[in-house]
Design an enzyme around this catalytic site. Structure first.
Site, short mmCIF file in Angstrom:
data_model
loop_
_atom_site.label_atom_id
_atom_site.label_comp_id
_atom_site.label_asym_id
_atom_site.label_seq_id
_atom_site.Cartn_x
_atom_site.Cartn_y
_atom_site.Cartn_z
N ARG A 115 0.86 -1.18 0.00
CA ARG A 115 0.00 0.00 0.00
C ARG A 115 0.89 1.22 0.00
O ARG A 115 1.70 1.42 0.90
CB ARG A 115 -0.94 0.02 1.20
CG ARG A 115 -2.12 0.99 0.99
CD ARG A 115 -3.00 1.14 2.21
NE ARG A 115 -2.29 1.82 3.28
CZ ARG A 115 -2.17 1.34 4.52
NH1 ARG A 115 -2.68 0.17 4.84
NH2 ARG A 115 -1.51 2.03 5.44
N GLU A 131 4.49 7.14 2.74
CA GLU A 131 5.31 5.95 2.94
C GLU A 131 4.83 4.85 2.01
O GLU A 131 3.72 4.90 1.47
CB GLU A 131 5.25 5.46 4.39
CG GLU A 131 3.87 5.04 4.86
CD GLU A 131 3.84 4.65 6.32
OE1 GLU A 131 4.90 4.65 6.96
OE2 GLU A 131 2.74 4.34 6.83
N ASN A 133 4.18 0.85 2.17
CA ASN A 133 4.03 -0.25 3.11
C ASN A 133 4.19 -1.59 2.40
O ASN A 133 3.44 -1.89 1.47
CB ASN A 133 2.64 -0.20 3.76
CG ASN A 133 2.38 1.10 4.48
OD1 ASN A 133 2.78 1.27 5.61
ND2 ASN A 133 1.71 2.03 3.80
N SER A 138 -3.22 -3.20 5.65
CA SER A 138 -4.55 -3.63 6.08
C SER A 138 -5.67 -2.78 5.50
O SER A 138 -5.45 -1.79 4.82
CB SER A 138 -4.62 -3.63 7.61
OG SER A 138 -4.37 -2.33 8.10
N LYS A 296 11.84 2.90 6.60
CA LYS A 296 11.90 4.33 6.31
C LYS A 296 13.26 4.74 5.75
O LYS A 296 13.36 5.63 4.91
CB LYS A 296 11.60 5.13 7.58
CG LYS A 296 10.27 4.80 8.25
CD LYS A 296 9.10 5.11 7.34
CE LYS A 296 7.77 4.96 8.07
NZ LYS A 296 7.47 3.58 8.46
N LYS A 352 10.87 10.14 11.90
CA LYS A 352 10.28 8.81 11.74
C LYS A 352 11.28 7.71 12.10
O LYS A 352 12.35 7.63 11.51
CB LYS A 352 9.83 8.60 10.28
CG LYS A 352 8.64 9.45 9.86
CD LYS A 352 8.18 9.03 8.47
CE LYS A 352 6.84 9.66 8.11
NZ LYS A 352 6.32 9.11 6.84
N GLU A 356 6.23 0.50 11.87
CA GLU A 356 4.94 0.54 11.18
C GLU A 356 3.84 0.43 12.24
O GLU A 356 4.08 0.05 13.38
CB GLU A 356 4.83 -0.63 10.19
CG GLU A 356 5.92 -0.67 9.14
CD GLU A 356 5.94 0.53 8.24
OE1 GLU A 356 4.90 1.20 8.10
OE2 GLU A 356 7.00 0.83 7.66
N GLY A 357 2.60 0.76 11.83
CA GLY A 357 1.46 0.49 12.68
C GLY A 357 0.86 1.69 13.39
O GLY A 357 -0.14 1.56 14.08
N ARG A 440 -7.97 7.00 4.31
CA ARG A 440 -8.07 7.16 5.76
C ARG A 440 -8.18 8.65 6.06
O ARG A 440 -7.35 9.44 5.61
CB ARG A 440 -6.86 6.56 6.47
CG ARG A 440 -6.80 5.04 6.38
CD ARG A 440 -5.53 4.51 7.00
NE ARG A 440 -4.35 4.98 6.28
CZ ARG A 440 -3.11 4.84 6.72
NH1 ARG A 440 -2.87 4.28 7.89
NH2 ARG A 440 -2.10 5.28 6.00
#
Length: 464
Positions: A115, A131, A133, A138, A296, A352, A356-357, A440
């Protein structure tokens, strides 16, 4: 879209919309006895059709870029070496990757489920990458259902709106495309095995996963087993042919929805499970090298045009490069002018870590704490585990956000994620395509953007 709302929804109408969200399967689990509607926006968010089309067409090029990066193991080890010496989590992943090179079984194929996240830059009216992913990307299955709900809202409550067309809500193919890619990788493995979903022991985002499981069984007859890292440690092993065996079932593909955060490894047992998975010949999404390609630090290195050109066709370099924002590493000292700007206006930057998450980035005045005594070698060494990113200033949009049965009006920022999948047999790419999207949306007062982490809601695209 709220500017097109000429009549507010009543509390009764808001409640009905949230029940309709549940009817479309937009749910999050809080255990078997308690399900709640997914955090959602009641209205879709406007995006330029031209910008969406451009990044859709370029998604296979981003997929191929990251696939090529993961093949260059020597380069990955070089750019992450200093990070791994300071950051224990990255260091442990590098240890597994090097062990895979010397002791691991070769996988028969490759599966990348990606993603690529963007925000609209207000000044240039262009998309800029947040970023890329490569792991646990998800909400694809649930995002597939959002356009249906938004079309229903705009249609059934048309008297509330002025100047909107439900057909401008962009359909989403993520559930179909993500499941197809897993099925294709399962076929490459060439065995009557099961697909493993590697999940958290306590999983709130169960429905996003179960829709994929359901699709794999209904469309291809592929069984899915679910396991946590601890369960893999307790019940898994590699047989004499290098196959991953879990509860006496051979595993063809491991779809990782866990393992991307240090807190997923509460003991040495979880690390041994991760190593077992990666050393086996099962196809992993991601494999250990692709996981590292999504860090990153790698993203920051690719924002250099000379580096980028090593991994992508020359006629694509400028097309991809224009999506990058300013990224800086700490492998050398920051230029004095940049250092002064960070100290003067830290709100313009994001620090950063290799995580992740959601909930990991550092903003505003907190950044300055990491730059105290910057002239000391110790401080500069610690900063090597981070990258510095110039913050993308996106336009604020009014919307209605729903969470836990409550609907609130908010000024919002939105992040557009483009799913992509790439499947290879050996090193022959069989399939490389755009695979749907995720929007999002969060309050403009929030810094992070994760839905599962509690910061954002699921949205959809309204094309303008």
């Amino acid at each position: 879209m709220l500017s097109h709302l000429k009549k507010d929804f009543s509390e009764e109408q808001q409640e009905r919309i949230l029940y309709l969200a549940g009817g479309y399967g937009l749910l999050m689990s809080k255990g078997l006895t308690h399900q709640c509607h997914l955090p959602i926006s009641l209205l879709p968010t406007q995006f330029s059709g031209q910008l969406v089309q451009e990044i859709t067409e370029l998604t296979p090029d981003f997929n191929l870029l990251m696939y090529n990066v993961h093949l260059d193991r020597k380069w990955i080890f070089e750019v992450l070496d200093q990070v791994g010496q300071i950051d224990d989590f990255t260091g442990r992943l590098l240890f597994i990757a090097k062990k895979k090179e010397t002791e691991g079984w070769e996988e028969p194929g490759f599966l990348g489920i990606n993603r690529n996240d963007f925000m609209l830059d207000k000044a240039t009216q262009s998309l800029k990458q947040v970023e890329f992913n490569t792991m646990a990307s998800s909400f694809g299955a649930l995002a597939t259902k959002m356009p249906k709900l938004h079309k229903l809202i705009l249609s059934q409550y048309s008297e509330h709106f002025q100047g909107v067309d439900p057909f401008h809500v962009k359909d989403n193919c993520a559930l179909n495309k993500l499941s197809e890619s897993i099925a294709k990788a399962h076929e490459v493995y060439n065995s009557s095995a099961s697909v493993m979903f590697l999940v958290l022991s306590v999983e709130n985002n169960y429905f996003d996963q179960v829709y994929l499981e359901k699709k794999l069984w209904e469309n291809w007859g592929i069984p899915v087993v679910r396991a946590s890292l601890m369960q893999v440690y307790e019940r898994g092993f590699i047989n004499e042919r290098g196959c991953l065996i879990y509860q006496n079932q051979e595993v063809s593909v491991v779809y990782m929805r866990a393992g991307y955060s240090p807190d997923h490894y509460q003991s040495e047992s979880e690390w041994k499970a991760r190593e077992l998975i990666d050393l086996s010949r099962a196809i992993k999404t991601p494999n250990i090298f692709y996981h590292l390609a999504g860090t990153k630090r790698v993203q920051q290195c690719l924002a250099d045009k000379a580096t980028l050109s090593k991994f992508i066709a020359q006629d694509k370099v400028d097309l991809v490069f224009k999506y990058f924002t300013d990224l800086y590493g700490f492998d050398s000292e920051l230029p004095d002018e940049l250092l002064r700007e960070v100290q003067r206006a830290p709100q313009n930057f994001v620090l950063k870590p290799q995580r992740e998450g959601g909930g990991n980035n550092i903003y505003g005045e907190e950044i300055l704490k990491h730059f105290e005594n910057y002239e000391s070698q110790e401080v500069r060494e610690k900063l090597k585990q981070y990258i510095l990113m110039r913050k993308i200033e996106a336009p604020e949009v009014d919307n209605l956000l729903a969470r836990n049965g409550s609907v609130n009006k908010a000024k919002t920022l939105s992040e557009l994620g483009m799913f992509g999948t790439l499947v290879a047999s050996g090193t022959t790419v069989l399939n490389n395509e755009y695979a749907g999207y995720l929007v999002r949306t969060k309050s403009s007062e929030a810094t992070e953007g994760g839905v599962a982490a509690g910061y954002a809601v699921i949205d959809s695209i309204y094309l303008i």
